[in-house]
Enzyme design. Structure first.
Site, mmCIF file in Angstrom:
data_model
loop_
_atom_site.group_PDB
_atom_site.id
_atom_site.type_symbol
_atom_site.label_atom_id
_atom_site.label_comp_id
_atom_site.label_asym_id
_atom_site.label_seq_id
_atom_site.Cartn_x
_atom_site.Cartn_y
_atom_site.Cartn_z
ATOM 1 N N THR A 7 35.259 39.302 48.007
ATOM 2 C CA THR A 7 35.777 40.931 48.595
ATOM 3 C C THR A 7 35.582 42.116 47.328
ATOM 4 O O THR A 7 35.945 42.110 46.890
ATOM 5 C CB THR A 7 38.048 40.954 48.773
ATOM 6 O OG1 THR A 7 38.112 40.400 48.149
ATOM 7 C CG2 THR A 7 38.137 39.676 49.961
ATOM 8 N N GLY A 8 35.455 42.869 47.991
ATOM 9 C CA GLY A 8 35.575 44.681 46.762
ATOM 10 C C GLY A 8 33.970 44.455 46.741
ATOM 11 O O GLY A 8 33.271 44.588 45.763
ATOM 12 N N ALA A 9 32.552 43.604 47.486
ATOM 13 C CA ALA A 9 31.005 43.259 46.965
ATOM 14 C C ALA A 9 30.524 44.756 46.563
ATOM 15 O O ALA A 9 29.845 44.955 46.153
ATOM 16 C CB ALA A 9 31.093 42.385 48.001
ATOM 17 N N SER A 10 31.096 45.642 47.579
ATOM 18 C CA SER A 10 30.264 47.118 47.057
ATOM 19 C C SER A 10 31.091 47.772 46.055
ATOM 20 O O SER A 10 30.608 48.553 45.146
ATOM 21 C CB SER A 10 30.573 47.783 47.683
ATOM 22 O OG SER A 10 32.179 48.239 48.379
ATOM 23 N N GLY A 12 32.105 47.918 41.503
ATOM 24 C CA GLY A 12 30.995 47.289 40.349
ATOM 25 C C GLY A 12 31.068 45.915 40.085
ATOM 26 O O GLY A 12 30.147 45.164 40.038
ATOM 27 N N ILE A 13 32.306 45.340 39.643
ATOM 28 C CA ILE A 13 32.585 43.620 39.342
ATOM 29 C C ILE A 13 32.437 42.667 40.980
ATOM 30 O O ILE A 13 31.276 42.431 40.065
ATOM 31 C CB ILE A 13 34.586 44.464 39.199
ATOM 32 C CG1 ILE A 13 34.431 44.334 37.467
ATOM 33 C CG2 ILE A 13 34.278 42.299 38.709
ATOM 34 C CD1 ILE A 13 35.653 44.297 37.471
ATOM 35 N N GLY A 14 32.165 43.351 41.593
ATOM 36 C CA GLY A 14 32.420 42.836 43.236
ATOM 37 C C GLY A 14 30.250 42.730 43.002
ATOM 38 O O GLY A 14 30.068 41.827 43.539
ATOM 39 N N TYR A 146 50.659 49.871 40.581
ATOM 40 C CA TYR A 146 48.834 48.707 40.437
ATOM 41 C C TYR A 146 49.446 47.681 39.786
ATOM 42 O O TYR A 146 48.977 46.658 39.901
ATOM 43 C CB TYR A 146 48.032 49.812 40.285
ATOM 44 C CG TYR A 146 46.354 49.269 39.794
ATOM 45 C CD1 TYR A 146 45.635 48.755 40.963
ATOM 46 C CD2 TYR A 146 46.443 48.627 37.993
ATOM 47 C CE1 TYR A 146 44.410 48.050 40.378
ATOM 48 C CE2 TYR A 146 45.368 48.086 38.613
ATOM 49 C CZ TYR A 146 44.157 47.610 38.885
ATOM 50 O OH TYR A 146 43.563 47.424 38.971
#
Length: 238
Positions: A7-10, A12-14, A146
């Site tokens: 998830t959140g592959a778009s 920087g870390i993903g 957060y």
């Protein structure tokens, strides 16, 4: 064939996690919400890897179902990486913003994991890695929500690991410090320099370094690591 959902592959870390898992032979489900261009570019880079792009807004109650409907294979590795931050006073946050952060970081992560666990349990193998934050361990003023949701994610990792370890499943978390991603877009050069001065190693972390840690956590080299939150922060808070 091994299958991973990120998830959140778009982000920087993903993106770096996707590249690292692709190099390990995984076929990848690449989740995103808005940045389709980033996913398309990533898929071009990974042209020799089987990939699917999955659009869903995990800050809404329908997000998890949208992801599950797009998956047609068992998932061997689940990387919970979606998230965003809110910088400001808690009293300035709208109630809807608080609810969306809870849904995005915690509720959707829990529901997605719950839905994908039965197949892992049946196969007696599987890996889940949650990308948390240093603030989930120490808390941060002006990032209260957060910090709260990341702290909840850390506890989720520890509790779930105890529950599924007898089934051969490992659940771990990674708590990055300051990483050079677009989340720092609002910082000036001077602010980043001051931040680096406060970090004992004197620099920001790189997304690739986080990805390499994630890859280690799902490998057989960490076969006895379970229920752990691993900090990667250049000795900033340790």
């Amino acid at each position: 064939m091994k299958y991973a959902l990120i998830t959140g592959a778009s982000g920087g870390i993903g993106r770096q996690i996707a590249k690292s898992l692709a190099s390990e032979g995984f076929s990848l489900y690449l989740h995103y919400h808005k940045n389709e261009q980033s996913i398309d570019e990533l898929r071009k880079e990974l042209s020799h890897t089987e990939t699917w792009k999955v659009k869903a807004d995990l800050a809404t109650k329908t997000g998890v179902r949208n992801i599950l409907d797009a998956i047609n294979t068992p998932i061997d590795v689940l990387i919970l990486n979606s998230g965003n931050s809110y910088v400001g006073l808690l009293t300035d946050m709208r109630d809807t913003e608080i609810e969306e952060m809870l849904q995005l970081h915690l509720t959707s992560s829990i529901l997605l994991t719950k839905a994908l666990l039965p197949t892992m349990v049946q196969k007696k193998t599987g890996n889940i890695v949650a990308i948390s934050s240093i603030w989930g361990l120490t808390g941060a003023s002006c990032e209260v929500m957060y910090s709260t949701v990341k702290g909840g994610l850390n506890t989720f990792v520890k509790a779930l690991a105890k529950e599924v370890a007898p089934s051969g499943i490992r659940v771990n978390g990674v708590a990055p410090g300051v990483i050079a991603t677009n989340m720092l877009a609002g910082f000036s050069r001077d602010e980043i320099e001051i931040l680096c001065e406060d970090i004992p190693m004197g620099r920001l972390g790189e997304p690739k370094e986080v990805a390499e840690l994630v890859t280690f956590l799902i490998s057989n080299k960490s076969a006895y690591l379970n229920g752990q939150i691993i900090s990667i922060n250049g000795a900033w808070y340790c």
